[in-house]
Every structure is written in C-alpha cells, then in structure tokens.
Design a protein around this motif. Structure first.
Motif, PDB file in Angstrom:
ATOM      1  N   SER A 171      45.024 -11.940  17.278  1.00 41.81           N
ATOM      2  CA  SER A 171      44.350 -11.508  18.498  1.00 41.81           C
ATOM      3  C   SER A 171      42.837 -11.487  18.316  1.00 41.81           C
ATOM      4  N   ALA A 217      49.921 -10.314  21.513  1.00 43.98           N
ATOM      5  CA  ALA A 217      50.245  -8.998  22.075  1.00 43.98           C
ATOM      6  C   ALA A 217      51.726  -8.675  21.916  1.00 43.98           C
ATOM      7  N   GLU A 250      43.138 -12.406  28.447  1.00 44.35           N
ATOM      8  CA  GLU A 250      43.806 -11.816  29.596  1.00 44.35           C
ATOM      9  C   GLU A 250      42.846 -10.861  30.306  1.00 44.35           C
ATOM     10  N   ARG A 306      47.045  -6.260  25.012  1.00 36.79           N
ATOM     11  CA  ARG A 306      46.842  -7.367  25.961  1.00 36.79           C
ATOM     12  C   ARG A 306      46.582  -8.649  25.179  1.00 36.79           C
ATOM     13  N   GLU A 307      46.839  -9.773  25.845  1.00 38.18           N
ATOM     14  CA  GLU A 307      46.628 -11.069  25.208  1.00 38.18           C
ATOM     15  C   GLU A 307      45.151 -11.435  25.205  1.00 38.18           C
ATOM     16  N   SER A 342      53.514 -14.355  20.987  1.00 43.35           N
ATOM     17  CA  SER A 342      52.091 -14.275  21.303  1.00 43.35           C
ATOM     18  C   SER A 342      51.505 -13.073  20.568  1.00 43.35           C
TER      19      SER A 342
END
Length: 392
Positions: free
Chosen positions: A323, A273, A391, A387-388, A271
């Motif tokens: 991201s 993050a 999120e 952070r994702e 992912s």
C-alpha cells in the motif's frame, strides 16, 4: 575469475544475512535459565528486547547508508564484529547487564545487516537469479532468527557447557563467513559523503500519507507481539506451558516468527487493503487462540495458534508495505522503507518497555491479554478505515 569471486560473494552475502540474525537469536532460549539462576526479572527480559530494537533502529536511521560510501564488505565485517563482541560478553552472564549490553550490540549488528548485507546480496546476485535476491532479503531475517534459536536451544538442552557452547559456535561460524566474504568481490566503490549519510532520511509522498496511519497500526500491533515472544517466549514455555526445556523455548519463539515468512506469498492475489483486512482479522483471532492456549496450558494448541498468527502477520504486513510503496518513484523508495522499519521497530520497543513496567504488577497471562487488546483495536481500525491506494 571475477565471475567466480562474484558468485562467492553472493554465497557469502547470503550466509552473512542468515548468520547475523541467527547470532541475534542465540541467547533467547537461555532467557529462562538466566532468570532462574541469575535472578533476572521480567522487566530485565523486557529491557533486552527494548535495547535490541533501539540498536536496530539506530543502525537503520544513522548507519543505513554508510555501505554506499565505505563499501559492502567493510560494513559486513563491522556487523560481524559487533556480533562477535556480543557473543564474547554472553559467555559470562551473571546479571542482567551483560545480557542487555549484548542485545544492544546484536541489534546494531542486525540493523547493519538489514541495510549493508541486504544490499550486498542484491548487488552480487547473478542476473539470471535476480528474483532470488528478493527472496533472500525478504526471508533471511525470519529464517536466520529461527535457525539461531533452534540451534541454540538444542545445544543448551543436549550438549555440554550449556551456557557457553552455543556462543562459541557462533564465533566459529562468524569466522568462517567472514573468510568467505573476504574471498568475494566488493560490489560498491568507496565514495565521499560519509558524514552526510548519517543524517536520517524519511519520505512519505503527499498522495500516500493518508495510508500511513492504518499501516502504522498494523506494524505496531504485529511487531509488538513479536517483541513479546522475543522477551517472554522462554518464560511462557516454563511458567504457562509447563516446560523448562530450552528446545521447547526455542520452538515457542520460532512458532510465531517463521510462519510470517510465508504470509507474503499468501497475499499475492489480494489487493493491499484486502490483505490488510484479512491479515489483521486472522491475526486477532489467532491471538485469541494463543491466549486461550496459555490459559489452559495447551502447548500444541499454543504452537498452532502462534503459527497462524505469524502467517496472518505476514499477510497484513505485506499488504501494508504494498500500500505504501504503490506508485512511489525509485528516489522516494528508500525513505519510505526507512519510515516503515523505523515505525515497526519503534512500536515493538515502546510496547516492550511498557510490558516491562506492567510486569511488576501483572503476570504473563495478563500481559498477553493486553497484547490481545492491542490486536483487537488495530483490527477494528483497519476494518473501518483501510482503503486501496488511489481510492478517493
């Protein structure tokens, strides 16, 4: 006939992308030679990196969209015109100023390549090979810089006329590539609005602005080290690793650069993050290994650690870009990408300038410790705050 011209255009655009960045790397293996024979200082070498990044930033910000109005081919010729003038200047380097001016022109050339020539590659790619255009655009800068540095280092080390032949080869290659571009089909019709296109356009949708500071830390820490290798790679090889070979200097420069191209595929299953966290941890540990290798003058260890740092950089940067682009509409994408590259180039320019000032008081090993501290700070910030997308 039109299909043939389009295919020629695709080949020409691909070679143009590689050649633009190869030309920009040609003088780098000669830096230590210039330092020893012309009395250049570490501050002078740092300034060459600063002006290169300033040139690239300026081209991206102010001229990044002119090929939408003038056409891809004219702007491609403009990029190569700048590279050719720079190569002519580099034929006679007797002080810092010719090198600094040439590097500024090469930065402008690469900035135009990153926009106009990259768009030419995408435009002219055969529909059945559309995936290939993304690979070429994503990896040509690193591959081109590596090929340019290695070819230059080899010519300077083993061929006659070490301070001229590499630049003459660049001029010949530019002429050949321009001839191919001339044969290819133009993919963008001219349209009005050229003056308005000079206005920089940035964009960061409100929902994603919280992700930008973490990505900016990673861009800064990783691109800063790339600027250090660009300015001081040959000097590291000579002063810290005990080799005055220009080929070794080219390998030192390439050892960090080329592996970053494989970082993106390595992060495909992570992912955004997690890619940021894994990437910056690997990068920081590898930088520590680079520092230790320089301290102990272990050139093989240095090259291995540099390669690991480069690959980890690719992982971290890919995670950061994913991201910031997550959920972004097509109309916002160009503005976000402009902000990403402007942040990266600006971070590299600022840290290169500061390194040049500090070089008056610190040696290369001590400067490298500063870059290690920057990587460690980015690592801590990323581990705590990454952070994702989406999120809460």
């Amino acid at each position: 006939m039109e299909t043939l011209r389009k295919n020629i255009g695709f080949i020409a655009a691909t070679l143009s992308m590689l050649m633009a960045f190869a030309a920009s790397a040609t003088p780098i293996p000669l830096y230590d030679l210039y330092r020893r024979t012309e009395g250049l200082t570490y501050n002078d070498l740092s300034l060459t990196a600063v002006v290169y990044f300033i040139g690239a930033i300026s081209a991206l910000l102010f001229f990044g969209r002119i090929s939408d109005h003038l056409g891809r081919k004219p702007v491609t010729f403009l990029a190569f015109g700048l590279a050719a003038v720079a190569s002519l200047i580099l034929l006679h380097v007797d002080s810092a100023w010719p090198l600094i001016i040439a590097r500024l022109l090469l930065g402008l050339s690469c900035g135009l390549a990153s926009s106009a020539i990259a768009a030419y590659v995408v435009d002219s790619a055969p529909p059945s090979l559309s995936w290939l255009s993304a690979v070429i655009v994503g990896n040509s800068p690193m591959v081109g810089l590596t090929l340019g540095a290695l070819a230059s280092g080899t010519l300077v080390e083993y061929a006659p006329y070490p301070r001229m032949l590499c630049y003459l080869f660049v001029l010949i290659e530019i002429a050949v590539v321009c001839a191919l571009v001339l044969l290819g089909r133009e993919t963008m019709e001219r349209k009005p609005g050229l003056v308005a296109s000079f206005r920089p356009t940035f964009s960061m949708p409100q929902a994603d602005r919280r992700l930008y500071p973490i990505s900016a830390c990673l861009f800064l820490a990783t691109w800063a080290l790339g600027g250090f290798f660009q300015a001081y790679g040959p000097s590291i090889a000579a002063d810290q690793l005990g080799s005055s070979s220009t080929l070794t200097a080219a390998i030192v420069f390439s050892s960090f650069l080329l592996p970053s191209a494989i970082g993106g595929p390595l992060s495909a299953r992570l992912s955004p993050a997690r890619a940021q966290r894994f990437g910056i941890v690997g990068f920081t540990l590898a930088v520590v290994g680079v520092i230790m290798a320089v301290k102990m003058s272990m050139i093989v260890t240095f090259l291995i650690m540099s390669a690991i740092a480069g690959a980890a950089q690719g992982v971290a940067l890919t995670g950061s870009i994913r991201s910031l682009l997550d959920g972004i509409s097509s109309r916002d994408r160009a503005g976000v990408l402009s902000l990403i590259y402007a942040t990266s180039y600006t971070g590299a320019a600022v840290t290169s300038f500061l390194a040049g000032q500090l070089s008056k008081f610190l040696n290369l090993y001590q400067l490298l410790l500063c870059y290690g501290g920057l990587a460690a700070a980015a690592c801590v910030i990323t581990l705590v705050f990454a952070r994702e997308p989406g999120e809460s």
